[in-house]
Design an enzyme around this catalytic site. Structure first.
Site, PDB file in Angstrom:
ATOM      1  N   ASN A 183      64.399  31.396  40.423  1.00  0.00           N
ATOM      2  CA  ASN A 183      64.951  31.547  39.080  1.00  0.00           C
ATOM      3  C   ASN A 183      63.820  31.435  38.066  1.00  0.00           C
ATOM      4  OD1 ASN A 183      66.074  30.506  36.417  1.00  0.00           O
ATOM      5  ND2 ASN A 183      67.969  31.008  37.509  1.00  0.00           N
ATOM      6  N   SER A 225      69.460  35.184  38.415  1.00  0.00           N
ATOM      7  CA  SER A 225      69.684  34.886  37.008  1.00  0.00           C
ATOM      8  C   SER A 225      71.053  34.237  36.918  1.00  0.00           C
ATOM      9  CB  SER A 225      69.599  36.157  36.160  1.00  0.00           C
ATOM     10  OG  SER A 225      69.342  35.792  34.813  1.00  0.00           O
ATOM     11  N   GLU A 226      71.108  33.092  36.241  1.00  0.00           N
ATOM     12  CA  GLU A 226      72.258  32.211  36.405  1.00  0.00           C
ATOM     13  C   GLU A 226      73.542  32.744  35.790  1.00  0.00           C
ATOM     14  OE1 GLU A 226      69.425  31.498  34.937  1.00  0.00           O
ATOM     15  OE2 GLU A 226      69.692  30.353  33.080  1.00  0.00           O
ATOM     16  N   ASN A 227      73.459  33.801  34.993  1.00  0.00           N
ATOM     17  CA  ASN A 227      74.693  34.415  34.519  1.00  0.00           C
ATOM     18  C   ASN A 227      75.436  35.142  35.639  1.00  0.00           C
ATOM     19  OD1 ASN A 227      72.422  36.195  34.320  1.00  0.00           O
ATOM     20  ND2 ASN A 227      73.788  37.684  33.364  1.00  0.00           N
ATOM     21  N   SER A 282      77.605  30.835  40.892  1.00  0.00           N
ATOM     22  CA  SER A 282      76.201  30.904  40.515  1.00  0.00           C
ATOM     23  C   SER A 282      75.623  29.503  40.301  1.00  0.00           C
ATOM     24  CB  SER A 282      76.051  31.746  39.251  1.00  0.00           C
ATOM     25  OG  SER A 282      74.695  31.955  38.948  1.00  0.00           O
TER      26      SER A 282
END
Lengths: 224, 218, 218, 224
Positions: free
Chosen positions: C25, C48-50, C90
């Protein structure tokens, strides 16, 4: 980093005695039968097994139990396994019975970095005995802890060379959640495909959770 | 009453608890007979906790798919609009109270709605999803024969078998009666044709209050 | 050192922390420059944490898809083998320790590895996924310029800005040095060409121990 | 039982003042823009909004904020919203900032019948202030509670007439988890399809979680 193995035997070759192993599947549906068979052949002993069921005497975990390889089994429903009952009665097998939803939420917690969950399930029953109970509004809940493993044996339908997995129908069951809760997840699949062949919208288990991949040599497709 | 078995009559009465648009979980035994006796034209989706919403009838012989079973491990089919769930999502759905109704079998029910339906002395054990279903589902209907095979009551002041959950049952349907569990105990709502209130009470350990609108079971 | 900007040099050094097969990340700022400077032939999947694993480079102009953005809300692409995640999955992935590495920017880092990277006095607030990333990820590398624009140290005995996490940073990479956070404080591992240990120490509030294997940053 | 509405205005017509509303989307990606626009036009006031972001001043929740319809907003990142900062500074808007992963785990808990979770996130920072902290092995964790809503406004790509939903790419984000955590979930979709058209393996949100469905009248597809 994923490793792809040619045989189930090689994929499980280093599993030591005394390991804790999660095993996907519900009844005989979606069971990682090639990995379990290989572990039976290898003869690894003193295992703690986490699995919803114990297979039947002639299939799945039944073989490991019959070989005396398992010292403890945790799961939710063992009525279909005569051997399980016999070993428990003789004291050769420790059996821990969990509500199915509590079991799977504890497995999820282990994979999700959740260190404790309060669940309403089982309050006032034997499964809550000795556990911390706390009141949330009008609802009593039991504090449950994560359930993790050294290895997860899981079964999927297709896997690509990055370890991305898709499942078929109700053979999905415990496989995706267990894949996230072990130090080393070993996936057997019916088919290995190239990277990019699986639709990104459809991947259920991303390859990040899979350390080893093997194509199962044969599938019996039994219905219990 | 024709020659219909008492189990079929129980299933037929229980089917009336199911409304159009409901999402329903059915336990093993009598509850599995309900889909076959639902009125035509209703959209009801059946959940099976091993991971399907939209379970259909059993497949034709030879059409079984080992990857498509219900929580009783029987081969099933999927209806149009069905979806598959991981076990964690399936039980989050159950425990989160999203089902409209669960219809379950029972060994014993207490007058406060305690349920015992997973463990009999001397049998191999298995909890399965029973405790989660009763902890989470909005409405729990029990279908069972009113007494044990040797005539002992199953509706008791206190359950003697290990509990599945405390104060969880809303309604009991047997071949003799339909009984609601209320704050003040058991309320006899319906009675089978040809059966007296006294007969139902004698087959029931806990005291029954007779509803002022007591009707005949259809 | 050629005319390469100090940010590019930091990104290039940070890229060496990334190994073949890693899931990584990247925070906003310098970390977003890393994919472009990775060696050829490595398989690295960026999270990507979205909700994406397998984020690719920005699309060509005109090829942007409003349904495909990263956690910085920029248009991105997806590489072969990518998959999409719900937010809950996520962050379960993040908090559960499944990422091999996160490379983040920082306002301040303390000698014990405390990180402050989300809140500056007088600015609008936003935590985003920063606290979750540092709570869950196995290895946290911070990339930043060594001092603030007005020359104040950012590597401190104690952070003065609101913390993102306590004792979470493993390695700091700046244009001056590479510093490991150890049980006994800051260990100076690498130093930029043309820079003296004394200069690094003067730009650093907390005391540095010089590693016996001190090397030049490449 | 799902209801299908012809317009977003009808789908939200009964939302009363004082409601708590979850709103899917990340930035401007996957935002239920038609439902939010309809709520702006209706003028419902005194709202508590749970959303990762606050939109921008000219799109998404920005409109509701500008109208003074929102009394409190909970989310993880509001830096893109000038209006949010201005209202907070003037005392007209209460803002509660949450770590994104904690926020979404609390939302999941509400939908999953989990009454409390212990999370390591934020220990030792301002978000843990005043919260119960407990040690699990060597890890300190904060006790977090479920986060539920009266209504969830969500956006999907396609929905069938039973309310089964599929998403597109990263527009998935908070939508599926919020769909499970509200009393009444209202989904807007780009396309309504017949039952059976969506592959059962691909459905992300089963219709059980969706009470109302509407085809959005227009989509701007903006990138922030």
């Amino acid at each position: 980093m994923i490793e792809i193995f040619a045989t189930a035997e090689e994929a499980i070759a280093d599993v030591p005695d005394g390991s804790t192993i999660m095993c996907g599947g519900f009844g005989l549906c979606g069971v990682p039968e090639n990995l379990v068979r290989a572990l039976g052949a290898k003869g690894t002993r003193n295992l703690t097994v986490i699995s919803n069921n114990a297979g039947v005497d002639t299939f799945g975990l039944g073989g490991l139990l019959a070989n005396g390889q398992v010292k403890k089994i945790l799961g939710s429903y063992f009525r279909s396994s005569e051997i399980c009952a016999r070993l428990q009665a003789s004291g050769a097998l420790e059996v821990e019975l969990l509500p199915q939803g509590t079991m799977v939420e504890r497995i999820r917690a282990a994979g999700a970095g959740v260190f404790g969950v309060y669940l309403p399930t089982g309050v006032g029953t034997c499964v809550a005995e000795g556990k911390e109970v706390r009141l949330f509004g009008a609802t009593e809940c039991v504090l449950e802890y994560p359930l993790a493993a050294d290895y997860a044996f899981i079964r999927a339908y297709q896997g690509d060379r990055l370890g991305n997995l898709v499942y078929r129908k109700t053979a999905r069951n415990f496989n995706p959640v267990m894949a996230k809760a072990a130090r080393i997840t070993i996936a057997e699949v019916e088919e290995i495909v190239e990277v990019g062949e699986l639709d990104p919208e459809v991947i259920v288990t991303p390859g990040i959770f899979v350390k080893r991949l093997v194509k199962g040599a044969r599938y019996e497709r039994r219905i219990e | 009453m024709s020659g219909e078995s008492s189990k079929t009559r129980i299933a037929r009465r229980a089917a009336r608890e199911v409304r159009d648009g409901y999402y329903v979980n059915l336990g093993i035994g009598i509850p599995t007979m309900i889909p076959a006796v639902l009125p035509e034209g209703m959209t009801v989706l059946f959940h099976s906790e091993n991971g399907i919403l939209g379970m259909g009838p059993p497949p034709s012989p030879g059409e079984e798919d080992a990857d498509l079973v219900d929580a009783g491990k029987r081969a099933i089919t999927a209806v149009p609009g069905a979806s598959y769930l991981c076990s964690d999502d399936s039980f989050a759905l159950v425990r989160g109270g999203h089902l409209d109704l669960a219809i379950l079998g029972a060994f014993q029910v207490s007058e406060r709605g305690d349920l015992a339906n997973w463990s009999l002395p001397g049998r191999l054990t298995g909890i399965g999803g029973a405790m989660d279903l009763v902890a989470g589902t909005r409405r729990i209907v029990v279908t069972m024969e009113h007494t044990t095979r040797d005539g002992q009551p199953k509706i008791l002041r206190e359950c003697t078998y290990p509990l599945t959950g405390r104060r969880v049952v809303n309604l009991i349907i047997t071949e003799l009666a339909t009984i609601e569990i209320t704050e003040r105990g058991l309320l006899l709502k319906e009675i089978a044709p040809g059966v007296s209130v006294d007969e139902v009470q004698r087959a029931t350990e806990a005291p029954l209050t007779v509803d002022r609108w007591l009707t005949l079971m259809e």
